[in-house]
Design an enzyme around this catalytic site. Structure first.
Site, PDB file in Angstrom:
ATOM      1  N   ARG A  43      48.355 -40.314  -6.514  1.00 17.63           N
ATOM      2  CA  ARG A  43      46.948 -40.228  -6.913  1.00 17.63           C
ATOM      3  C   ARG A  43      46.625 -41.091  -8.149  1.00 17.63           C
ATOM      4  O   ARG A  43      45.686 -41.887  -8.113  1.00 17.63           O
ATOM      5  CB  ARG A  43      46.626 -38.761  -7.188  1.00 17.63           C
ATOM      6  CG  ARG A  43      45.211 -38.345  -7.118  1.00 17.63           C
ATOM      7  CD  ARG A  43      45.139 -36.852  -7.442  1.00 17.63           C
ATOM      8  NE  ARG A  43      45.322 -36.017  -6.288  1.00 17.63           N
ATOM      9  CZ  ARG A  43      44.321 -35.527  -5.549  1.00 17.63           C
ATOM     10  NH1 ARG A  43      43.090 -35.794  -5.880  1.00 17.63           N
ATOM     11  NH2 ARG A  43      44.558 -34.754  -4.513  1.00 17.63           N
ATOM     12  N   ARG A  84      51.328 -27.042  -6.946  1.00 17.67           N
ATOM     13  CA  ARG A  84      51.486 -28.474  -6.697  1.00 17.67           C
ATOM     14  C   ARG A  84      52.232 -29.128  -7.850  1.00 17.67           C
ATOM     15  O   ARG A  84      51.986 -28.834  -9.015  1.00 17.67           O
ATOM     16  CB  ARG A  84      50.130 -29.140  -6.456  1.00 17.67           C
ATOM     17  CG  ARG A  84      49.148 -28.953  -7.567  1.00 17.67           C
ATOM     18  CD  ARG A  84      47.698 -29.175  -7.156  1.00 17.67           C
ATOM     19  NE  ARG A  84      47.368 -30.513  -6.719  1.00 17.67           N
ATOM     20  CZ  ARG A  84      46.141 -31.044  -6.797  1.00 17.67           C
ATOM     21  NH1 ARG A  84      45.141 -30.336  -7.313  1.00 17.67           N
ATOM     22  NH2 ARG A  84      45.892 -32.239  -6.378  1.00 17.67           N
ATOM     23  N   ASP A  99      33.092 -34.873  -2.987  1.00 18.51           N
ATOM     24  CA  ASP A  99      33.205 -33.416  -3.130  1.00 18.51           C
ATOM     25  C   ASP A  99      31.906 -32.771  -3.607  1.00 18.51           C
ATOM     26  O   ASP A  99      31.708 -31.576  -3.417  1.00 18.51           O
ATOM     27  CB  ASP A  99      34.323 -33.061  -4.124  1.00 18.51           C
ATOM     28  CG  ASP A  99      35.705 -33.080  -3.474  1.00 18.51           C
ATOM     29  OD1 ASP A  99      35.811 -33.524  -2.315  1.00 18.51           O
ATOM     30  OD2 ASP A  99      36.678 -32.652  -4.131  1.00 18.51           O
ATOM     31  N   ALA A 131      39.200 -37.251   0.132  1.00 20.81           N
ATOM     32  CA  ALA A 131      39.052 -38.591  -0.437  1.00 20.81           C
ATOM     33  C   ALA A 131      38.596 -39.573   0.647  1.00 20.81           C
ATOM     34  O   ALA A 131      37.761 -40.454   0.408  1.00 20.81           O
ATOM     35  CB  ALA A 131      40.371 -39.050  -1.045  1.00 20.81           C
TER      36      ALA A 131
HETATM   37  C1  LIG Z   1      46.072 -30.410  -3.228  1.00 19.52           C
HETATM   38  C2  LIG Z   1      45.088 -31.383  -2.691  1.00 19.52           C
HETATM   39  C3  LIG Z   1      45.488 -32.302  -1.727  1.00 19.52           C
HETATM   40  C4  LIG Z   1      44.582 -33.225  -1.201  1.00 19.52           C
HETATM   41  N1  LIG Z   1      45.007 -34.089  -0.250  1.00 19.52           N
HETATM   42  C5  LIG Z   1      44.136 -34.984   0.279  1.00 19.52           C
HETATM   43  C6  LIG Z   1      44.559 -35.915   1.284  1.00 19.52           C
HETATM   44  O1  LIG Z   1      45.735 -35.943   1.696  1.00 19.52           O
HETATM   45  N2  LIG Z   1      43.646 -36.812   1.764  1.00 19.52           N
HETATM   46  C7  LIG Z   1      42.346 -36.839   1.323  1.00 19.52           C
HETATM   47  O2  LIG Z   1      41.575 -37.670   1.806  1.00 19.52           O
HETATM   48  N3  LIG Z   1      41.917 -35.961   0.378  1.00 19.52           N
HETATM   49  C8  LIG Z   1      42.770 -35.045  -0.159  1.00 19.52           C
HETATM   50  N4  LIG Z   1      42.349 -34.167  -1.109  1.00 19.52           N
HETATM   51  C9  LIG Z   1      40.925 -34.168  -1.524  1.00 19.52           C
HETATM   52  C10 LIG Z   1      40.591 -35.233  -2.538  1.00 19.52           C
HETATM   53  O3  LIG Z   1      41.455 -35.181  -3.635  1.00 19.52           O
HETATM   54  C11 LIG Z   1      39.146 -35.031  -3.029  1.00 19.52           C
HETATM   55  O4  LIG Z   1      38.307 -34.720  -1.951  1.00 19.52           O
HETATM   56  C12 LIG Z   1      38.621 -36.303  -3.676  1.00 19.52           C
HETATM   57  O5  LIG Z   1      39.415 -36.628  -4.782  1.00 19.52           O
HETATM   58  C13 LIG Z   1      37.156 -36.112  -4.108  1.00 19.52           C
HETATM   59  O6  LIG Z   1      36.727 -37.253  -4.822  1.00 19.52           O
HETATM   60  P1  LIG Z   1      35.338 -37.216  -5.608  1.00 19.52           P
HETATM   61  O7  LIG Z   1      35.231 -38.546  -6.260  1.00 19.52           O
HETATM   62  O8  LIG Z   1      34.258 -36.761  -4.730  1.00 19.52           O
HETATM   63  O9  LIG Z   1      35.501 -36.068  -6.700  1.00 19.52           O
HETATM   64  P2  LIG Z   1      36.452 -36.010  -7.966  1.00 19.52           P
HETATM   65  O10 LIG Z   1      37.740 -36.678  -7.703  1.00 19.52           O
HETATM   66  O11 LIG Z   1      36.483 -34.570  -8.364  1.00 19.52           O
HETATM   67  O12 LIG Z   1      35.704 -36.864  -9.082  1.00 19.52           O
HETATM   68  C14 LIG Z   1      34.563 -36.373  -9.767  1.00 19.52           C
HETATM   69  C15 LIG Z   1      34.472 -37.109 -11.093  1.00 19.52           C
HETATM   70  O13 LIG Z   1      33.262 -36.730 -11.729  1.00 19.52           O
HETATM   71  C16 LIG Z   1      33.503 -36.438 -13.086  1.00 19.52           C
HETATM   72  N5  LIG Z   1      32.487 -35.463 -13.506  1.00 19.52           N
HETATM   73  C17 LIG Z   1      32.415 -34.163 -13.154  1.00 19.52           C
HETATM   74  N6  LIG Z   1      31.354 -33.574 -13.729  1.00 19.52           N
HETATM   75  C18 LIG Z   1      30.745 -34.531 -14.450  1.00 19.52           C
HETATM   76  C19 LIG Z   1      29.585 -34.519 -15.278  1.00 19.52           C
HETATM   77  N7  LIG Z   1      28.887 -33.397 -15.454  1.00 19.52           N
HETATM   78  N8  LIG Z   1      29.212 -35.661 -15.886  1.00 19.52           N
HETATM   79  C20 LIG Z   1      29.933 -36.817 -15.710  1.00 19.52           C
HETATM   80  N9  LIG Z   1      31.052 -36.871 -14.955  1.00 19.52           N
HETATM   81  C21 LIG Z   1      31.450 -35.744 -14.323  1.00 19.52           C
HETATM   82  C22 LIG Z   1      34.914 -35.867 -13.089  1.00 19.52           C
HETATM   83  O14 LIG Z   1      35.512 -35.931 -14.374  1.00 19.52           O
HETATM   84  C23 LIG Z   1      35.599 -36.735 -12.053  1.00 19.52           C
HETATM   85  O15 LIG Z   1      36.153 -37.897 -12.606  1.00 19.52           O
HETATM   86  C24 LIG Z   1      43.240 -33.229  -1.643  1.00 19.52           C
HETATM   87  C25 LIG Z   1      42.821 -32.316  -2.625  1.00 19.52           C
HETATM   88  C26 LIG Z   1      43.730 -31.388  -3.136  1.00 19.52           C
HETATM   89  C27 LIG Z   1      43.253 -30.399  -4.175  1.00 19.52           C
END
Ligand SMILES: Cc1cc2nc3c(=O)[nH]c(=O)nc-3n(C[C@H](O)[C@H](O)[C@H](O)COP(=O)(O)OP(=O)(O)OC[C@H]3O[C@@H](n4cnc5c(N)ncnc54)[C@H](O)[C@@H]3O)c2cc1C
Length: 504
Positions: free
Chosen positions: A150, A231, A355, A368
């Site tokens: 990651r 994890r 997410d 992701a």
């Molecule tokens: C154990 C585990 C295993 C996983 N395995 C997989 C896999 O094999 N394949 C896959 O596709 N996905 C997998 N996922 C899911 C994946 O990790 C997430 O769905 C993905 O990282 C979501 O990305 P995102 O950018 O939407 O959210 P996030 O990665 O949560 O990013 C959100 C960002 O916004 C920032 N933020 C939050 N609030 C604020 C605010 N108020 N103001 C400014 N910034 C803010 C945070 O700091 C963060 O940097 C897994 C998840 C877990 C928990």
């Protein structure tokens, strides 16, 4: 185009690197909140499609889950090694890199390609190790996995962003969103009180997004999915210091590592020894003590207390657990929000991606991946709609994505059921029945092409009132709304989750 820009996260790394030519400028300003996978990929794709991009993030800098301080086996000196866990980037998301030569190259270099084997929770083999096989017959199936560490994946995206001259603005915490429909602007409010606006605000702020109040009119807190996951990942040499672990978890003769999936009563384990890392993850019932934080650590004893209750659990896995550096395990609460049909504000000036729009359980392997597909689709719709049609373009984007994502979310529960409430009669007849479902409806999808091909049809359907039917879901499946409580109730009654249509 050759990058002229220095990068803060990897100085010098992108000098003279070729990145895609930017498409015609659209004049659309986009403000992205959150620099996770969804936010960064939205920034990259919006830039490529000619939109003007600004990206804010609440953290001080890139989240450092990447380094582990531990005593060297021989010298006892404190040294740094990798930590942070893994995710698989699905083939539909890897397609995004065809437009980014540097990302395509690094994705090939950085990604691991483990073979996968399936086991009972006692360790007994059910399906021997083999290269990843993808179900279904639509399109040429990819021949490998892209399993990413990651932090490295995240650094790779950040460096590319810096290379095109877009710097993440760290230390910017958003506390609220708004829109001004008349002025045609979306906006956000920072904790400093400052207000920032753009033609479109993309809420990519993850599970705890502050955008729900504006998007659906009320706050929707994510809740426990009923499960949590221990994890961890740490330098493989720590694991190999135990000779029994070293003997049991060898690399294959063909050079591949083996990702073992152990299925058991209301739990499953993934254990993987790669070239440089040992990683194990145990999904288990959430007893209310798990948290959603990299900083809260769980002790080895707590995990061993849990495994002691699993009948037939073999000593070798406890030995693996004991090789984890103290302070290296997180008990991560798996949070959930039911699928929602609305991802955009009433005036279409704020839209959620990743997410923030949709939560996933890890067994879907898609959080992701779908965040990246969102980025591809949204940037394309904005380009097709143009500056004067942003709310319409956002509406089309949500229509193109919503049914598909709901299916991917559902698939996560089906996979979890396969692992944790295994139908052993079916597996005895056909051992492949133990495998997670990743059908061609999911891996063969091309989100950018789909947006280009279907944008006009959705606009037509909005104008005419005629229904538009998505074709990026399992063929024959009729989209419907569902809630996690329904699924948990079915599970409690010992019923299996239905799959209508062809999910292969
Ligand atoms: C154990 C585990 C295993 C996983 N395995 C997989 C896999 O094999 N394949 C896959 O596709 N996905 C997998 N996922 C899911 C994946 O990790 C997430 O769905 C993905 O990282 C979501 O990305 P995102 O950018 O939407 O959210 P996030 O990665 O949560 O990013 C959100 C960002 O916004 C920032 N933020 C939050 N609030 C604020 C605010 N108020 N103001 C400014 N910034 C803010 C945070 O700091 C963060 O940097 C897994 C998840 C877990 C928990």
């Amino acid at each position: 185009m050759v990058s002229k820009y220095p990068t803060s996260s990897a100085p010098g790394r992108y000098e003279n690197v070729v990145h895609p030519d930017r498409q015609l400028l659209t004049g659309i300003s986009v403000l992205i909140i959150g620099a996770g996978v969804g936010g960064i990929m939205s920034a990259l794709e919006c830039w490529r499609k000619g939109h003007t991009v600004r990206i804010l993030e609440r953290s001080h800098g890139p989240v450092e889950t990447g380094q582990f301080k531990y005593p060297h086996i021989l010298s006892g000196m404190l040294i740094y090694g990798p930590r942070g866990d893994f995710f698989t980037v699905g083939p539909s998301a890897v397609k995004a890199f065809r437009n980014w030569p540097q990302l395509a190259k690094e994705n090939e270099e950085l990604a691991y390609d483990p073979w996968v084997s399936y086991h009972k929770h006692t360790g007994e083999v059910v399906v021997k190790p083999s290269g990843m096989t993808w179900d279904g017959s639509r399109g040429v199936a990819p021949s490998r996995l892209y399993r990413h560490h990651r932090p490295k994946f995240y650094q790779m995206l950040l460096a590319q962003l810096a290379a095109i001259g877009v710097q993440v603005e760290w230390d910017h915490r958003v506390i609220d969103y708004y829109e001004d429909i008349e002025a045609g602007k979306g906006g956000c409010i920072l904790d400093s009180g400052e207000k920032l606006e753009a033609d479109l605000v993309i809420a990519a702020d993850g599970l705890g997004t502050r955008s729900h109040k504006l998007v659906v009119g009320r706050k929707i807190e994510a809740r426990s999915s009923g499960y949590a996951i221990y994890r961890t990942a740490y330098p493989v040499e720590l694991a190999l210091a135990d000779p029994q672990v070293a003997e049991r978890f060898k690399m294959l003769d063909n050079g591949h590592s083996v990702n073992e999936i152990w299925v058991g009563p209301d739990m499953h384990l993934i254990v993987w020894r790669s070239q440089d890392l040992m990683s194990w993850l145990i999904t288990h019932k959430d007893d209310g003590t798990a948290t959603e934080s990299w900083h809260d650590r769980t002790s080895i004893e707590d995990v061993l207390t849990f495994t002691a209750k699993i009948p037939g659990w073999p000593d070798i896995m406890n030995r693996v657990i004991k090789t984890t550096p103290e302070g290296g395990i997180t008990d991560w609460k798996l949070m959930w929000r039911d699928p929602q049909s609305q991802w955009a504000s009433p005036g279409g000036r704020v839209v959620q991606v990743g997410d923030a729009a949709h939560t996933f359980v890890p067994s879907s392997g898609n959080g992701a991946t779908q965040a990246i597909e969102d980025a591809l689709c949204l940037a394309s719709c904005l380009q097709l709609g143009g500056k004067s049609n942003i709310p319409l373009a956002v509406k089309v984007h949500v229509k193109l994505r919503n049914d598909r994502v709901s299916c991917c979310q559902y698939m996560g529960f089906v996979n979890q059921e396969t692992y944790q409430h295994t139908n052993w009669d079916a597996v005895t007849q056909n051992p492949d029945a133990i495998k997670a479902k990743y059908g061609s409806w999911i891996w063969a999808h091309d989100a950018e092409k789909y947006a280009y091909e279907n944008y006009g049809n959705v606009v037509l359907s909005i104008i005419s009132g005629e229904p538009f039917e998505n074709t990026n879901t399992p063929p024959g499946h009729v989209p419907r709304s569902w809630k996690i409580d329904e699924l948990l109730a079915l599970q409690k009654e010992g019923k299996t989750l239905e799959l209508d249509g062809d999910w292969s």
